[in-house]
Motif scaffolding. Structure first.
Motif, PDB file in Angstrom:
ATOM      1  N   ASN A  65       0.827  -1.217   0.000  1.00 34.54           N
ATOM      2  CA  ASN A  65       0.000   0.000   0.000  1.00 34.54           C
ATOM      3  C   ASN A  65       0.858   1.262   0.000  1.00 34.54           C
ATOM      4  O   ASN A  65       0.489   2.267  -0.621  1.00 34.54           O
ATOM      5  CB  ASN A  65      -0.930  -0.006   1.217  1.00 34.54           C
ATOM      6  N   ASP A  66       1.994   1.211   0.685  1.00 32.36           N
ATOM      7  CA  ASP A  66       2.899   2.363   0.668  1.00 32.36           C
ATOM      8  C   ASP A  66       3.409   2.624  -0.751  1.00 32.36           C
ATOM      9  O   ASP A  66       3.479   3.778  -1.203  1.00 32.36           O
ATOM     10  CB  ASP A  66       4.085   2.123   1.606  1.00 32.36           C
ATOM     11  N   GLU A  67       3.784   1.559  -1.450  1.00 32.68           N
ATOM     12  CA  GLU A  67       4.279   1.702  -2.826  1.00 32.68           C
ATOM     13  C   GLU A  67       3.174   2.206  -3.753  1.00 32.68           C
ATOM     14  O   GLU A  67       3.417   3.029  -4.641  1.00 32.68           O
ATOM     15  CB  GLU A  67       4.821   0.361  -3.324  1.00 32.68           C
ATOM     16  N   LEU A  68       1.965   1.716  -3.563  1.00 38.52           N
ATOM     17  CA  LEU A  68       0.844   2.164  -4.390  1.00 38.52           C
ATOM     18  C   LEU A  68       0.538   3.636  -4.136  1.00 38.52           C
ATOM     19  O   LEU A  68       0.209   4.385  -5.068  1.00 38.52           O
ATOM     20  CB  LEU A  68      -0.385   1.298  -4.121  1.00 38.52           C
ATOM     21  N   THR A  69       0.618   4.050  -2.880  1.00 42.04           N
ATOM     22  CA  THR A  69       0.401   5.460  -2.552  1.00 42.04           C
ATOM     23  C   THR A  69       1.429   6.338  -3.251  1.00 42.04           C
ATOM     24  O   THR A  69       1.095   7.391  -3.815  1.00 42.04           O
ATOM     25  CB  THR A  69       0.492   5.670  -1.027  1.00 42.04           C
ATOM     26  N   PHE A  70       2.686   5.895  -3.234  1.00 38.78           N
ATOM     27  CA  PHE A  70       3.753   6.659  -3.882  1.00 38.78           C
ATOM     28  C   PHE A  70       3.507   6.761  -5.388  1.00 38.78           C
ATOM     29  O   PHE A  70       3.668   7.837  -5.984  1.00 38.78           O
ATOM     30  CB  PHE A  70       5.099   5.995  -3.607  1.00 38.78           C
ATOM     31  N   LEU A  71       3.101   5.638  -6.023  1.00 41.11           N
ATOM     32  CA  LEU A  71       2.850   5.643  -7.462  1.00 41.11           C
ATOM     33  C   LEU A  71       1.667   6.551  -7.800  1.00 41.11           C
ATOM     34  O   LEU A  71       1.717   7.307  -8.778  1.00 41.11           O
ATOM     35  CB  LEU A  71       2.589   4.223  -7.951  1.00 41.11           C
ATOM     36  N   LYS A  72       0.620   6.494  -7.007  1.00 38.83           N
ATOM     37  CA  LYS A  72      -0.548   7.359  -7.221  1.00 38.83           C
ATOM     38  C   LYS A  72      -0.135   8.834  -7.168  1.00 38.83           C
ATOM     39  O   LYS A  72      -0.495   9.634  -8.046  1.00 38.83           O
ATOM     40  CB  LYS A  72      -1.601   7.073  -6.153  1.00 38.83           C
ATOM     41  N   GLN A  73       0.625   9.203  -6.160  1.00 35.58           N
ATOM     42  CA  GLN A  73       1.053  10.593  -6.019  1.00 35.58           C
ATOM     43  C   GLN A  73       1.972  11.016  -7.166  1.00 35.58           C
ATOM     44  O   GLN A  73       1.902  12.150  -7.648  1.00 35.58           O
ATOM     45  CB  GLN A  73       1.752  10.772  -4.678  1.00 35.58           C
ATOM     46  N   LYS A  74       2.805  10.088  -7.618  1.00 35.59           N
ATOM     47  CA  LYS A  74       3.708  10.395  -8.730  1.00 35.59           C
ATOM     48  C   LYS A  74       2.925  10.693 -10.005  1.00 35.59           C
ATOM     49  O   LYS A  74       3.228  11.647 -10.736  1.00 35.59           O
ATOM     50  CB  LYS A  74       4.663   9.220  -8.953  1.00 35.59           C
ATOM     51  N   LEU A  75       1.906   9.877 -10.290  1.00 36.84           N
ATOM     52  CA  LEU A  75       1.095  10.079 -11.490  1.00 36.84           C
ATOM     53  C   LEU A  75       0.336  11.401 -11.415  1.00 36.84           C
ATOM     54  O   LEU A  75       0.267  12.150 -12.398  1.00 36.84           O
ATOM     55  CB  LEU A  75       0.113   8.924 -11.661  1.00 36.84           C
ATOM     56  N   GLU A  76      -0.226  11.689 -10.257  1.00 35.49           N
ATOM     57  CA  GLU A  76      -0.999  12.928 -10.098  1.00 35.49           C
ATOM     58  C   GLU A  76      -0.098  14.153 -10.189  1.00 35.49           C
ATOM     59  O   GLU A  76      -0.473  15.167 -10.787  1.00 35.49           O
ATOM     60  CB  GLU A  76      -1.732  12.889  -8.759  1.00 35.49           C
ATOM     61  N   LYS A  77       1.085  14.068  -9.624  1.00 32.17           N
ATOM     62  CA  LYS A  77       2.002  15.203  -9.630  1.00 32.17           C
ATOM     63  C   LYS A  77       2.513  15.498 -11.037  1.00 32.17           C
ATOM     64  O   LYS A  77       2.745  16.658 -11.403  1.00 32.17           O
ATOM     65  CB  LYS A  77       3.171  14.926  -8.688  1.00 32.17           C
ATOM     66  N   ALA A  78       2.676  14.444 -11.838  1.00 30.75           N
ATOM     67  CA  ALA A  78       3.208  14.624 -13.193  1.00 30.75           C
ATOM     68  C   ALA A  78       2.197  15.275 -14.127  1.00 30.75           C
ATOM     69  O   ALA A  78       2.573  15.807 -15.175  1.00 30.75           O
ATOM     70  CB  ALA A  78       3.650  13.278 -13.763  1.00 30.75           C
ATOM     71  N   ASP A  79       0.928  15.244 -13.768  1.00 30.98           N
ATOM     72  CA  ASP A  79      -0.119  15.817 -14.618  1.00 30.98           C
ATOM     73  C   ASP A  79      -0.302  17.289 -14.272  1.00 30.98           C
ATOM     74  O   ASP A  79      -0.916  17.636 -13.267  1.00 30.98           O
ATOM     75  CB  ASP A  79      -1.426  15.042 -14.417  1.00 30.98           C
ATOM     76  N   THR A  80       0.233  18.147 -15.114  1.00 34.90           N
ATOM     77  CA  THR A  80       0.129  19.588 -14.888  1.00 34.90           C
ATOM     78  C   THR A  80      -0.952  20.230 -15.760  1.00 34.90           C
ATOM     79  O   THR A  80      -1.056  21.452 -15.820  1.00 34.90           O
ATOM     80  CB  THR A  80       1.479  20.266 -15.177  1.00 34.90           C
TER      81      THR A  80
END
Length: 287
Positions: A65-80
């Motif tokens: 779940n920690d890894e999934l949280t990190f991936l979710k945040q990475k995808l959202e942050k990359a979308d500007t």
């Protein structure tokens, strides 16, 4: 299309597939579900002789779940961008990947599963590995396999490869593909690899009949066809993907058709060259 399921194993290939799925979800105005199938220690072959504390199993889930949280945040942050942003949810499930994917696809009404190849070499090793082959055989919905070479760009053309052995089934597959193509405003290119032998006129007649049925029933004007001449189906698809401006290659997976023969073929047949673009796998049971 409302929901795209993205299984990940936190490898670089899976991360790229998640990025591709996010980009695709933006085009489709769909949401995403990230998932990780956590294999319990007791499910690992020959692990039965070891006593695994429940705390250790819970640690595996927490780490997932920690890894999934990190991936979710990475995808959202990359979308500007300021346009549609897919809603991303995630969960970790215990079990084998095909079982987890099928269960989630049913419970969450998933429209498509998007996942990466499991090796740096592309789909060739992915297909011939038992785990990956089971995913292709067992997944009950459309399955898109994304290599690391897949570009994050709009989908403009989808090639649907047929061997003309079961035209009625292929017609139904194309009908199922049309809503996906329509949502992307993409062309569908019906493709047949002709081996250069006798009987070309007969194959041309079959293609003409195929296109007539689609024209009369599909109500989608962006469907065309192309015959590629090559003595080897794999090489013909390779050429098409490199020279036909194809964004996605779609195939029907059923027993004893050309795709089934490809994935059961020799390890020396490098399908990774064919699938430098995403491969969308459909089957007779997915319609």
């Amino acid at each position: 299309m409302d929901t795209i399921l993205v299984p990940v194993d936190f490898s670089a290939n899976a991360g790229h597939a998640a990025e591709y799925a996010y980009y695709l979800a933006k085009q489709l105005k769909a949401d995403m579900v990230l998932c990780n199938a956590v294999l319990a220690p007791s499910q690992i072959p020959q692990a039965g002789v070891i006593v695994w504390p429940i705390e250790e199993y819970n640690t595996l889930l927490e780490g997932s779940n920690d890894e999934l949280t990190f991936l979710k945040q990475k995808l959202e942050k990359a979308d500007t961008s300021t346009d549609f942003r897919p809603e991303i949810s995630f969960l970790s499930e215990a079990g084998y990947l095909p079982d987890v994917v099928n269960g989630l696809a049913k419970d969450m009404q998933v429209d498509m599963t998007v996942m990466g190849t499991h090796c740096a070499g592309g789909l060739s090793t992915f297909i011939f590995g038992n785990h990956s082959r089971k995913m292709i055989d067992a997944t009950t919905g459309p399955l898109m396999i994304v290599p690391q070479t897949a570009l994050l760009q709009p989908v403009r053309k989808i090639a649907f490869a047929t061997d003309l052995t079961k035209i009625a089934d292929d017609e139904e597959a194309v009908f199922a593909l049309i809503p996906f193509a329509r949502a992307l405003n993409a062309e569908i290119l019906i493709t047949y690899v002709y081996n250069g032998g006798d009987g070309f006129g007969g194959f041309q007649d079959q293609i003409d009949q195929f296109m007539t049925v689609l024209s009369n029933k599909a109500n989608y004007p962006k469907i065309y066809y192309r015959i590629v001449t090559d003595s080897n189906t794999e090489a013909g698809l390779d050429w098409l993907c490199h020279h036909g401006q194809i964004d996605i290659l779609a195939v029907v997976h059923r027993q004893h058709n050309f795709f089934d023969n490809l994935i059961k073929g020799s390890h020396t047949k490098k399908l990774s060259e064919v699938v430098e673009i995403p491969l969308l796998v459909l089957s007779e049971t997915r319609r």
